[in-house]
Design a protein around this motif. Structure first.
Motif, PDB file in Angstrom:
ATOM      1  N   ILE A   9       0.836  -1.201   0.000  1.00  0.00           N
ATOM      2  CA  ILE A   9       0.000   0.000   0.000  1.00  0.00           C
ATOM      3  C   ILE A   9       0.873   1.255   0.000  1.00  0.00           C
ATOM      4  O   ILE A   9       0.582   2.242  -0.682  1.00  0.00           O
ATOM      5  N   LYS A  10       1.978   1.221   0.763  1.00  0.00           N
ATOM      6  CA  LYS A  10       2.888   2.370   0.810  1.00  0.00           C
ATOM      7  C   LYS A  10       3.504   2.626  -0.558  1.00  0.00           C
ATOM      8  O   LYS A  10       3.666   3.765  -0.980  1.00  0.00           O
ATOM      9  N   TYR A  11       3.881   1.541  -1.261  1.00  0.00           N
ATOM     10  CA  TYR A  11       4.449   1.688  -2.593  1.00  0.00           C
ATOM     11  C   TYR A  11       3.469   2.400  -3.516  1.00  0.00           C
ATOM     12  O   TYR A  11       3.831   3.353  -4.224  1.00  0.00           O
ATOM     13  N   PHE A  12       2.230   1.931  -3.520  1.00  0.00           N
ATOM     14  CA  PHE A  12       1.230   2.518  -4.409  1.00  0.00           C
ATOM     15  C   PHE A  12       0.820   3.922  -3.947  1.00  0.00           C
ATOM     16  O   PHE A  12       0.418   4.744  -4.772  1.00  0.00           O
ATOM     17  N   ALA A  13       0.937   4.190  -2.649  1.00  0.00           N
ATOM     18  CA  ALA A  13       0.632   5.531  -2.147  1.00  0.00           C
ATOM     19  C   ALA A  13       1.611   6.555  -2.722  1.00  0.00           C
ATOM     20  O   ALA A  13       1.234   7.688  -3.024  1.00  0.00           O
ATOM     21  N   VAL A  14       2.873   6.147  -2.882  1.00  0.00           N
ATOM     22  CA  VAL A  14       3.871   7.029  -3.476  1.00  0.00           C
ATOM     23  C   VAL A  14       3.503   7.333  -4.925  1.00  0.00           C
ATOM     24  O   VAL A  14       3.564   8.486  -5.377  1.00  0.00           O
ATOM     25  N   LEU A  15       3.098   6.301  -5.668  1.00  0.00           N
ATOM     26  CA  LEU A  15       2.701   6.496  -7.059  1.00  0.00           C
ATOM     27  C   LEU A  15       1.476   7.395  -7.157  1.00  0.00           C
ATOM     28  O   LEU A  15       1.427   8.304  -8.012  1.00  0.00           O
ATOM     29  N   ILE A  16       0.497   7.176  -6.298  1.00  0.00           N
ATOM     30  CA  ILE A  16      -0.705   8.015  -6.291  1.00  0.00           C
ATOM     31  C   ILE A  16      -0.346   9.455  -5.966  1.00  0.00           C
ATOM     32  O   ILE A  16      -0.902  10.406  -6.542  1.00  0.00           O
ATOM     33  N   GLY A  17       0.631   9.633  -5.069  1.00  0.00           N
ATOM     34  CA  GLY A  17       1.096  10.977  -4.742  1.00  0.00           C
ATOM     35  C   GLY A  17       1.676  11.686  -5.953  1.00  0.00           C
ATOM     36  O   GLY A  17       1.453  12.885  -6.155  1.00  0.00           O
ATOM     37  N   LEU A  18       2.417  10.936  -6.781  1.00  0.00           N
ATOM     38  CA  LEU A  18       2.964  11.494  -8.024  1.00  0.00           C
ATOM     39  C   LEU A  18       1.852  11.906  -8.978  1.00  0.00           C
ATOM     40  O   LEU A  18       1.883  12.992  -9.567  1.00  0.00           O
ATOM     41  N   LEU A  19       0.847  11.050  -9.129  1.00  0.00           N
ATOM     42  CA  LEU A  19      -0.215  11.297 -10.097  1.00  0.00           C
ATOM     43  C   LEU A  19      -1.151  12.427  -9.662  1.00  0.00           C
ATOM     44  O   LEU A  19      -1.629  13.194 -10.494  1.00  0.00           O
TER      45      LEU A  19
END
Length: 235
Positions: A9-19
């Motif tokens: 979830i943390k990994y994908f949270a970083v990606l969502i933060g970028l988007l």
């Protein structure tokens, strides 16, 4: 098990933060904030999305090709990045950039991540045509178009990100912009040729599974031949 899910979830949270908030994300890269976490997260997420797309196009041939393409397609993007990144970093350093290699790596990964998300969004369309048609040349050209569109958007986002992060470094800024423009063409050229070297990703119909093919011709000649076939200009 719960820990693994929370890490994911943390990994994908970083990606969502970028988007969702790209400017804030790039500002953190400019400041060097949590770079290792960003790099690992973007690597993991982009590899997963690209692997899914690779598995879908490989399924046109067989489950073995699907597995092979799910591995080779993320490798294509990562190897291209590793080949081209040192050129960009050292050229920028020579002409006045104070940014670290890690910052350059994170910036290029933002472009790969944007591309991976776009490929993932195209996956249902590709899957639809894989199910509804068996025209190999059409599927090849369809995916060349998809890779071209997603790649162009990814490269455009990288150009904007580099300008935003490096714009405060006045020394040699004009030269670095020209270097970046040249590097983007180099990146696209290396990526397309490497993709040709790592083929097949689809697998030719009615042929046995091949992990790699013999090195012959080039990517651009293959596209011309596919267009000619669809237009009826084949023997």
């Amino acid at each position: 098990m719960i820990e693994r899910k929370s890490v994911g979830i943390k990994y994908f949270a970083v990606l969502i933060g970028l988007l969702r908030d790209r400017e804030a994300f790039l500002e953190e890269i400019r400041q060097g904030a949590r770079l290792p976490n960003k790099i690992i997260s973007l690597l993991v997420c982009s590899s997963i999305f690209i692997a899914i797309y690779g598995g879908i196009i490989g399924a046109f041939h067989s489950w073995m090709q699907a597995l092979s393409s799910a591995i080779k397609l993320p490798a294509l993007y990562l190897i291209t990045l590793l080949i081209c990144l040192p050129t960009l970093y050292f050229a920028n350093v020579i002409f006045g950039s104070k940014r670290t290699f890690g910052q350059h790596f994170a910036l290029v990964l933002t472009a790969v991540s944007v591309t991976s998300v776009l490929l993932f969004s195209f996956a249902p369309i590709t899957l639809f045509f894989l199910i509804t048609t068996n025209n190999y040349q059409f599927l090849i050209l369809l995916n060349v178009l998809i890779f071209a569109i997603t790649g162009f958007i990814g490269v455009s986002s990288l150009y904007q990100a580099m300008n935003l992060v490096l714009e405060q470094e006045n020394e040699g800024s004009k030269t670095r912009k020209k270097i970046l423009q040249f590097w983007l063409f180099l990146y696209a050229f290396v990526g397309s040729q490497l993709g040709w070297t790592l083929r097949p990703f689809f697998g030719t119909p009615d042929s046995p599974f091949q992990l790699f093919r013999e090195r012959e011709g080039n990517f651009y000649l293959s596209v011309i031949q596919a267009i000619s076939y669809l237009l009826g200009f084949h023997a």
